[in-house]
Motif scaffolding. Structure first.
Motif, PDB file in Angstrom:
ATOM      1  N   SER A 187       0.837  -1.188   0.000  1.00  0.00           N
ATOM      2  CA  SER A 187       0.000   0.000   0.000  1.00  0.00           C
ATOM      3  C   SER A 187       0.876   1.244   0.000  1.00  0.00           C
ATOM      4  N   ALA A 188       0.249   2.388  -0.235  1.00  0.00           N
ATOM      5  CA  ALA A 188       0.989   3.644  -0.214  1.00  0.00           C
ATOM      6  C   ALA A 188       1.621   3.874   1.152  1.00  0.00           C
ATOM      7  N   ARG A 189       0.903   3.560   2.208  1.00  0.00           N
ATOM      8  CA  ARG A 189       1.446   3.755   3.557  1.00  0.00           C
ATOM      9  C   ARG A 189       2.664   2.867   3.794  1.00  0.00           C
ATOM     10  N   MET A 190       2.617   1.632   3.315  1.00  0.00           N
ATOM     11  CA  MET A 190       3.766   0.738   3.482  1.00  0.00           C
ATOM     12  C   MET A 190       4.992   1.281   2.750  1.00  0.00           C
ATOM     13  N   ILE A 191       4.778   1.864   1.572  1.00  0.00           N
ATOM     14  CA  ILE A 191       5.897   2.433   0.830  1.00  0.00           C
ATOM     15  C   ILE A 191       6.496   3.616   1.588  1.00  0.00           C
ATOM     16  N   VAL A 192       5.643   4.447   2.171  1.00  0.00           N
ATOM     17  CA  VAL A 192       6.132   5.572   2.971  1.00  0.00           C
ATOM     18  C   VAL A 192       6.997   5.062   4.116  1.00  0.00           C
ATOM     19  N   GLU A 193       6.527   4.023   4.797  1.00  0.00           N
ATOM     20  CA  GLU A 193       7.290   3.464   5.918  1.00  0.00           C
ATOM     21  C   GLU A 193       8.608   2.862   5.437  1.00  0.00           C
ATOM     22  N   ASP A 194       8.584   2.181   4.278  1.00  0.00           N
ATOM     23  CA  ASP A 194       9.820   1.615   3.724  1.00  0.00           C
ATOM     24  C   ASP A 194      10.822   2.722   3.381  1.00  0.00           C
ATOM     25  N   LEU A 195      10.320   3.810   2.819  1.00  0.00           N
ATOM     26  CA  LEU A 195      11.208   4.922   2.467  1.00  0.00           C
ATOM     27  C   LEU A 195      11.800   5.563   3.715  1.00  0.00           C
ATOM     28  N   LEU A 196      10.996   5.733   4.735  1.00  0.00           N
ATOM     29  CA  LEU A 196      11.512   6.294   5.992  1.00  0.00           C
ATOM     30  C   LEU A 196      12.598   5.405   6.581  1.00  0.00           C
TER      31      LEU A 196
ATOM     32  N   ASP B 270       2.993  12.520  16.778  1.00  0.00           N
ATOM     33  CA  ASP B 270       1.683  12.540  16.144  1.00  0.00           C
ATOM     34  C   ASP B 270       1.737  12.995  14.684  1.00  0.00           C
ATOM     35  N   GLN B 271       2.944  13.140  14.131  1.00  0.00           N
ATOM     36  CA  GLN B 271       3.069  13.579  12.754  1.00  0.00           C
ATOM     37  C   GLN B 271       2.752  12.432  11.803  1.00  0.00           C
ATOM     38  N   PRO B 272       1.879  12.652  10.798  1.00  0.00           N
ATOM     39  CA  PRO B 272       1.558  11.593   9.834  1.00  0.00           C
ATOM     40  C   PRO B 272       2.823  11.099   9.139  1.00  0.00           C
ATOM     41  N   PRO B 273       2.854   9.797   8.781  1.00  0.00           N
ATOM     42  CA  PRO B 273       4.056   9.231   8.154  1.00  0.00           C
ATOM     43  C   PRO B 273       4.508   9.985   6.903  1.00  0.00           C
ATOM     44  N   LEU B 274       3.567  10.404   6.063  1.00  0.00           N
ATOM     45  CA  LEU B 274       3.963  11.107   4.847  1.00  0.00           C
ATOM     46  C   LEU B 274       4.651  12.421   5.173  1.00  0.00           C
ATOM     47  N   GLN B 275       4.137  13.153   6.149  1.00  0.00           N
ATOM     48  CA  GLN B 275       4.766  14.415   6.537  1.00  0.00           C
ATOM     49  C   GLN B 275       6.155  14.170   7.122  1.00  0.00           C
ATOM     50  N   SER B 276       6.293  13.068   7.864  1.00  0.00           N
ATOM     51  CA  SER B 276       7.615  12.710   8.389  1.00  0.00           C
ATOM     52  C   SER B 276       8.581  12.430   7.244  1.00  0.00           C
ATOM     53  N   LEU B 277       8.083  11.727   6.218  1.00  0.00           N
ATOM     54  CA  LEU B 277       8.928  11.416   5.068  1.00  0.00           C
ATOM     55  C   LEU B 277       9.347  12.687   4.343  1.00  0.00           C
ATOM     56  N   LEU B 278       8.407  13.575   4.076  1.00  0.00           N
ATOM     57  CA  LEU B 278       8.729  14.807   3.354  1.00  0.00           C
ATOM     58  C   LEU B 278       9.711  15.663   4.144  1.00  0.00           C
ATOM     59  N   ARG B 279       9.532  15.693   5.464  1.00  0.00           N
ATOM     60  CA  ARG B 279      10.449  16.464   6.299  1.00  0.00           C
ATOM     61  C   ARG B 279      11.846  15.858   6.276  1.00  0.00           C
ATOM     62  N   ARG B 280      11.919  14.515   6.349  1.00  0.00           N
ATOM     63  CA  ARG B 280      13.209  13.833   6.327  1.00  0.00           C
ATOM     64  C   ARG B 280      13.912  14.054   4.977  1.00  0.00           C
ATOM     65  N   VAL B 281      13.166  13.956   3.897  1.00  0.00           N
ATOM     66  CA  VAL B 281      13.748  14.154   2.572  1.00  0.00           C
ATOM     67  C   VAL B 281      14.279  15.575   2.436  1.00  0.00           C
ATOM     68  N   ARG B 282      13.505  16.544   2.892  1.00  0.00           N
ATOM     69  CA  ARG B 282      13.946  17.942   2.806  1.00  0.00           C
ATOM     70  C   ARG B 282      15.236  18.145   3.599  1.00  0.00           C
ATOM     71  N   GLN B 283      15.294  17.596   4.806  1.00  0.00           N
ATOM     72  CA  GLN B 283      16.487  17.746   5.642  1.00  0.00           C
ATOM     73  C   GLN B 283      17.698  17.113   4.973  1.00  0.00           C
ATOM     74  N   ARG B 284      17.531  15.903   4.437  1.00  0.00           N
ATOM     75  CA  ARG B 284      18.646  15.204   3.809  1.00  0.00           C
ATOM     76  C   ARG B 284      19.122  15.930   2.553  1.00  0.00           C
ATOM     77  N   ALA B 285      18.173  16.420   1.750  1.00  0.00           N
ATOM     78  CA  ALA B 285      18.538  17.108   0.508  1.00  0.00           C
ATOM     79  C   ALA B 285      19.268  18.406   0.804  1.00  0.00           C
ATOM     80  N   GLU B 286      18.782  19.140   1.791  1.00  0.00           N
ATOM     81  CA  GLU B 286      19.435  20.399   2.139  1.00  0.00           C
ATOM     82  C   GLU B 286      20.828  20.154   2.710  1.00  0.00           C
ATOM     83  N   ALA B 287      20.960  19.082   3.500  1.00  0.00           N
ATOM     84  CA  ALA B 287      22.272  18.763   4.067  1.00  0.00           C
ATOM     85  C   ALA B 287      23.256  18.329   2.975  1.00  0.00           C
ATOM     86  N   ALA B 288      22.733  17.647   1.946  1.00  0.00           N
ATOM     87  CA  ALA B 288      23.592  17.170   0.856  1.00  0.00           C
ATOM     88  C   ALA B 288      23.816  18.231  -0.209  1.00  0.00           C
ATOM     89  N   ALA B 289      23.080  19.331  -0.103  1.00  0.00           N
ATOM     90  CA  ALA B 289      23.171  20.413  -1.093  1.00  0.00           C
ATOM     91  C   ALA B 289      22.880  19.908  -2.499  1.00  0.00           C
TER      92      ALA B 289
END
Length: 260
Positions: free
Chosen positions: A25-34, A51-70
């Motif tokens: 499912s979409a949720r399982m993919i989000v969890e796998d990506l996290l 209490d943050q939804p998994p998708l929002q956690s994923l988007l936040r993590r991706v943003r942090q990683r991308a910004e750190a990697a420039a």
């Protein structure tokens, strides 16, 4: 790997996270990506507020990683068309990732999506490889990305010269195991690989089935054996006899739209 041209080999670490969508499912993919984004960096798999939804956690993590990697993160989602609900996965996960932007509207994610479709060439197998359902899904995904201003690149692995790629793949499989009768016999492996590739193109999956049988055998297969030549993947190819499975077998690595 040594036989792959340097310009076609991605650098180590070029892919930040890769997941297989089959039967998920979409949720399982989000969890796998996290989990995948956390595993290589010693970070907790579920960052952010509890209490943050998994998708929002994923988007936040991706943003942090991308910004750190420039630079953009490279995310691979394979077999998107085999997810529980492919369109839901695309709308709920892929599009939000594709929309992520940094300063100056720079894209933060580079996506590589594995999706089947009908081949655009005729192969010697003479089998009907038309897959209208997959073609429709690919069309809808491409149109949705275009509407977002994201021009997807299309990479086909079933083009006119795919038999050469399949032959190289099979040869590597035959040579790899220490117990394979083809170990240290590059010429024999190459000859068997070419015969298999010509018989099963464009299916990498059928080729892998055939190679797996040959490398598990006690002795090398006689290539002039008419029974074997008539069904290179025997006996396991019978597993591909039903309509639903055969659709999966032909097109193991189809077109891949790539929002860059």
């Amino acid at each position: 790997m040594a036989g792959i041209p340097a310009e076609l080999r991605p650098d180590p670490g070029a892919v930040d996270v890769a997941v297989l969508a089959r039967n998920k499912s979409a949720r399982m993919i989000v969890e796998d990506l996290l989990t995948g984004l956390a595993s290589g960096h010693g970070e907790p798999a579920a960052p952010g507020p509890a209490d943050q939804p998994p998708l929002q956690s994923l988007l936040r993590r991706v943003r942090q990683r991308a910004e750190a990697a420039a630079g953009p993160l490279t995310v691979v989602i394979d077999a998107l068309d085999e997810a529980e609900e492919p369109l839901a996965l695309f709308n709920d996960v892929v599009l939000p990732l594709a929309r992520l932007r940094g300063p100056g509207r720079v894209r933060l994610v580079r996506l590589l999506l594995g999706i089947r479709s009908s081949p655009d060439v005729v192969y010697p197998t003479g089998e009907d490889l038309l897959d209208e359902r997959a073609d429709e899904l690919l069309r809808r995904l491409t149109e949705a990305l275009d509407a977002e201003g994201i021009a997807p690149g299309l990479l086909r692995s079933d083009g006119p010269d795919c038999a050469d790629d399949i032959a190289a793949y099979v040869a590597s499989l035959l040579l790899a195991p220490a117990e394979s009768p083809y170990r240290d016999a590059a010429d024999a492996a190459g000859e068997a690989a070419r015969l298999i590739a010509d018989a099963v193109a464009p299916s990498f999956l059928d080729a892998r089935i055939a190679a797996d049988q040959l490398r598990r055998a006690e002795a090398r297969q006689g290539l002039d054996d008419e029974g074997w030549l008539g069904a290179p993947c025997l006996p396991d190819r019978r597993e591909c006899s039903t309509a639903s499975t055969r659709r999966r077998c032909h097109g193991a690595w189809p077109p891949i739209p790539t929002p860059v």
